[in-house]
Design an enzyme around this catalytic site. Structure first.
Site, PDB file in Angstrom:
ATOM      1  CG  ASP A 101      -2.999  -5.922   2.261  1.00 24.70           C
ATOM      2  OD1 ASP A 101      -2.226  -4.999   1.935  1.00 24.70           O
ATOM      3  OD2 ASP A 101      -3.863  -5.803   3.164  1.00 24.70           O
ATOM      4  CB  ILE A 102      -4.200  -8.440   7.013  1.00 24.08           C
ATOM      5  CG1 ILE A 102      -4.864  -9.303   8.054  1.00 24.08           C
ATOM      6  CG2 ILE A 102      -4.378  -6.964   7.318  1.00 24.08           C
ATOM      7  CD1 ILE A 102      -4.202  -9.221   9.430  1.00 24.08           C
ATOM      8  CD  GLN A 124       5.905   3.878   3.384  1.00 19.34           C
ATOM      9  OE1 GLN A 124       6.476   4.941   3.135  1.00 19.34           O
ATOM     10  NE2 GLN A 124       6.570   2.760   3.568  1.00 19.34           N
ATOM     11  CD  GLU A 125      -2.338   0.983   7.308  1.00 14.41           C
ATOM     12  OE1 GLU A 125      -2.407   0.120   8.183  1.00 14.41           O
ATOM     13  OE2 GLU A 125      -2.986   0.942   6.237  1.00 14.41           O
ATOM     14  CG  HIS A 149       0.194  -2.358  -2.033  1.00 15.94           C
ATOM     15  ND1 HIS A 149      -0.762  -2.717  -1.110  1.00 15.94           N
ATOM     16  CD2 HIS A 149       0.870  -1.326  -1.466  1.00 15.94           C
ATOM     17  CE1 HIS A 149      -0.680  -1.948  -0.049  1.00 15.94           C
ATOM     18  NE2 HIS A 149       0.309  -1.081  -0.233  1.00 15.94           N
ATOM     19  CG  ASN A 174       0.684   3.756  -1.124  1.00 16.30           C
ATOM     20  OD1 ASN A 174       0.442   4.347  -2.169  1.00 16.30           O
ATOM     21  ND2 ASN A 174      -0.143   2.863  -0.614  1.00 16.30           N
ATOM     22  CG  HIS A 195       4.433  -2.121   1.916  1.00 18.72           C
ATOM     23  ND1 HIS A 195       4.821  -1.202   2.871  1.00 18.72           N
ATOM     24  CD2 HIS A 195       3.178  -1.780   1.546  1.00 18.72           C
ATOM     25  CE1 HIS A 195       3.841  -0.349   3.061  1.00 18.72           C
ATOM     26  NE2 HIS A 195       2.833  -0.664   2.269  1.00 18.72           N
TER      27      HIS A 195
HETATM   28  P1  AMP Z   1       0.351   1.152   2.745  1.00 16.24           P
HETATM   29  O1  AMP Z   1      -0.763   2.139   2.814  1.00 16.24           O
HETATM   30  O2  AMP Z   1       0.958   1.060   1.378  1.00 16.24           O
HETATM   31  O3  AMP Z   1       1.382   1.380   3.835  1.00 16.24           O
HETATM   32  O4  AMP Z   1      -0.323  -0.261   2.988  1.00 16.24           O
HETATM   33  C1  AMP Z   1      -0.077  -1.075   4.095  1.00 16.24           C
HETATM   34  C2  AMP Z   1      -0.788  -2.371   3.844  1.00 16.24           C
HETATM   35  O5  AMP Z   1      -0.378  -3.306   4.812  1.00 16.24           O
HETATM   36  C3  AMP Z   1      -2.332  -2.296   3.932  1.00 16.24           C
HETATM   37  O6  AMP Z   1      -2.888  -2.711   2.696  1.00 16.24           O
HETATM   38  C4  AMP Z   1      -2.654  -3.233   5.086  1.00 16.24           C
HETATM   39  O7  AMP Z   1      -3.863  -3.943   4.888  1.00 16.24           O
HETATM   40  C5  AMP Z   1      -1.450  -4.146   5.116  1.00 16.24           C
HETATM   41  N1  AMP Z   1      -1.185  -4.770   6.413  1.00 16.24           N
HETATM   42  C6  AMP Z   1      -1.057  -4.148   7.600  1.00 16.24           C
HETATM   43  N2  AMP Z   1      -0.795  -5.046   8.572  1.00 16.24           N
HETATM   44  C7  AMP Z   1      -0.748  -6.261   7.981  1.00 16.24           C
HETATM   45  C8  AMP Z   1      -0.525  -7.593   8.444  1.00 16.24           C
HETATM   46  N3  AMP Z   1      -0.299  -7.858   9.719  1.00 16.24           N
HETATM   47  N4  AMP Z   1      -0.561  -8.605   7.534  1.00 16.24           N
HETATM   48  C9  AMP Z   1      -0.804  -8.354   6.237  1.00 16.24           C
HETATM   49  N5  AMP Z   1      -1.009  -7.122   5.740  1.00 16.24           N
HETATM   50  C10 AMP Z   1      -0.992  -6.087   6.593  1.00 16.24           C
END
Ligand code: AMP
Length: 119
Positions: free
Chosen positions: A29-30, A90-91, A98, A85, A96
């Site tokens: 995760d970034i 869910q962002e 975690h 999420n 995915h």
């Molecule tokens: P969620 O809230 O479960 O959708 O989490 C999305 C996750 O994706 C977050 O923890 C972000 O830090 C991660 N994320 C978003 N863009 C990237 C990327 N380019 N590379 C790695 N992780 C990412």
């Protein structure tokens, strides 16, 4: 489709890959919540838990199991939390899972160091 995780799979966005097979990709995760925070994603685009097919879901859990053992071995974590999420929290709208290693003692979240240990 404007999906950041599809772009990662297509090689349009760089990632710190720690595992790959025909069905999934796992990368760091970034913006890690803990040292070694990893995401497992299906290569095919599924939006969320309601959308993903059961075979892929089971495969993701098997990969999570493998990676947990690797994290215990390489990162010496003291526990592991799995989070997935859906909906408003869910962002990224590409399924995915975690994997967040837990440590008794606070650890630096350095991405490069975790990558060197897990890749
Ligand atoms: P969620 O809230 O479960 O959708 O989490 C999305 C996750 O994706 C977050 O923890 C972000 O830090 C991660 N994320 C978003 N863009 C990237 C990327 N380019 N590379 C790695 N992780 C990412």
């Amino acid at each position: 489709m404007d999906c950041v995780f599809c772009k990662i799979i297509n090689g349009e966005i760089p990632n710190k890959k720690i595992y790959e097979d025909d069905i999934v990709l796992a990368f760091l995760d970034i913006n890690p919540d803990s040292f070694g925070h990893t995401l497992i994603i299906p290569k095919k685009h599924y939006q969320d838990l309601a959308d993903i097919d059961n075979d892929t879901l089971l495969h993701i859990m098997n990969v999570a199991k493998k990676l947990m053992l690797k994290m215990q071995d390489k990162l010496n974590c003291d526990g592991l939390t799995l989070i997935q999420n859906n909906g408003l929290i869910q962002e990224v709208k590409h399924f995915h899972l975690h994997l967040k290693p837990f440590y008794k003692n606070k650890k630096d979240k350095n991405l490069e160091e975790a990558y060197l240990l897990l890749k």
